[in-house]
Scaffold this active site. Structure first.
Site, PDB file in Angstrom:
ATOM      1  N   LYS A  41       0.844  -1.202   0.000  1.00  0.00           N
ATOM      2  CA  LYS A  41       0.000   0.000   0.000  1.00  0.00           C
ATOM      3  C   LYS A  41       0.877   1.248   0.000  1.00  0.00           C
ATOM      4  CE  LYS A  41      -3.740  -2.546   2.105  1.00  0.00           C
ATOM      5  NZ  LYS A  41      -4.467  -2.969   3.301  1.00  0.00           N
ATOM      6  N   GLN A  55      -4.684  -1.721   9.408  1.00  0.00           N
ATOM      7  CA  GLN A  55      -4.512  -3.044   8.795  1.00  0.00           C
ATOM      8  C   GLN A  55      -5.114  -4.125   9.696  1.00  0.00           C
ATOM      9  OE1 GLN A  55      -3.158  -3.633   5.658  1.00  0.00           O
ATOM     10  NE2 GLN A  55      -3.902  -5.701   6.014  1.00  0.00           N
ATOM     11  N   ASP A  78     -11.162   2.454   3.576  1.00  0.00           N
ATOM     12  CA  ASP A  78     -11.498   1.038   3.403  1.00  0.00           C
ATOM     13  C   ASP A  78     -12.999   0.840   3.182  1.00  0.00           C
ATOM     14  OD1 ASP A  78      -9.327  -0.691   3.342  1.00  0.00           O
ATOM     15  OD2 ASP A  78      -9.056  -0.668   5.526  1.00  0.00           O
TER      16      ASP A  78
END
Ligand code: NDP
Length: 277
Positions: A52, A96, A119
């Site tokens: 990422k 994460q 997200d």
């Protein structure tokens, strides 16, 4: 012969489009910056976080990385999220997953400002998706819709079957296909007659988390098969939820693993990071 849906190539094209977009926005003094938080040092998570950050660097999105020790308390993590929520320089926040067991992921997801929830996991964004409002959309299903679009695969009026009902893949996938005017069926571990239902599908999305479970018995000839699963086999190669070699001769288009849905997930994360520029 089935069309091989090349997620790697589409993701690369999207990243290049975003790079130009970010360059243009920079001329107007607008910048994106993603905060990436990792708690503990799970090796798979470290790889995902690294990828990422690399994608951000390529596109020109700033990234700030917070690598917290595994013993970090829930309160400490919440305090960091509060700080990042209040920081105007930070435009996106990503925690994460999975988190260590002593931290409740649902609480953490709810703490991130919905306006920075790249997200698309916050209940506000999930709710907005379900009523068709503009919002951050979970990256994997969003990436699948983008693949269908770029390969001119129409969803309107199609029988779409999604196997899996997780909050991050199955449910938002079903919502997006419904938004695309598909006729959607969602299957799960308690579904009866799974094979028969799958065999109805014009578009079959497998997000079941079981290596190579979906073979020719689940697939209608000419169907489009999207494989979300990702598993490391004993020979260290990757495979999906679909038995690719068995299904490929039967379908009209299929995503491979690796190189199908996976690369699209990061590309859509980057797209989400640029959304409010
Ligand atoms: P989950 O484990 O959260 O969900 C799996 C779903 O499949 C559940 O809804 C479960 O049903 C259902 N299921 C399990 N077994 C069966 C069965 N035998 N028959 C029918 N349904 C079944 O997984 P995720 O949604 O998070 O992920 C799915 C897969 O996609 C995994 O392989 C994961 O690694 C991969 N993945 C890949 C990504 C990418 O970028 N390529 C991103 C995210 C995930 P129930 O709800 O009843 O338990």
């Amino acid at each position: 012969m089935a069309i091989l849906i090349d997620g790697k190539a589409v993701a690369a094209a999207i990243k290049d489009e975003l790079k130009s977009f970010v360059e243009e926005k920079a001329k107007e003094g607008k910048h994106a910056c993603l905060a990436v938080i990792q708690v503990g040092n799970d090796p798979a998570s470290s790889v995902y976080v690294g990828n990422k950050k690399k994608a951000c660097a390529y596109i020109g999105i700033g990234s700030e990385s917070f690598e917290l020790p595994g013993e970090t308390t829930e309160n400490e993590l919440m305090e960091l999220i509060d700080r990042l929520n209040a920081d105007d320089k930070i435009t996106g926040i990503l925690v994460q997953l999975p988190l260590p067991r002593h931290i409740d992921p649902d609480k953490v997801i709810r703490r991130i400002s919905p306006a920075k929830d790249v997200d698309g996991f916050h209940p506000m964004n999930v709710g907005a998706l379900s009523i068709g409002e503009d919002c951050f959309v979970s990256c994997t299903p969003q990436g699948i819709m983008e693949l269908l679009k770029r390969y001119d695969i129409e969803t309107e009026g199609k029988e779409c079957v999604v196997i899996g009902r997780s909050n991050i893949v199955g449910k938002p996938m079903a919502m997006l296909l419904l938004r695309g005017n598909g006729t959607v069926t969602v299957c799960h571990s308690k579904t009866r007659d799974l094979k028969e239902i799958c065999k109805r599908a014009d578009i079959l999305v497998a997000a079941v988390g079981r290596p190579k479970m979906i073979d020719h018995e689940y697939v209608k000839p000419g169907a489009v098969v999207i494989d979300v699963g990702i598993h490391r086999m004993e020979n260290s190669k990757l495979c999906g939820d679909v038995d690719f070699d068995d299904v490929m001769p039967l379908c009209s288009a299929i995503t491979p693993v690796p190189g199908g849905v996976g690369p699209m997930t990061i590309a859509m994360l980057m797209k989400n990071c640029c959304k409010n520029l």
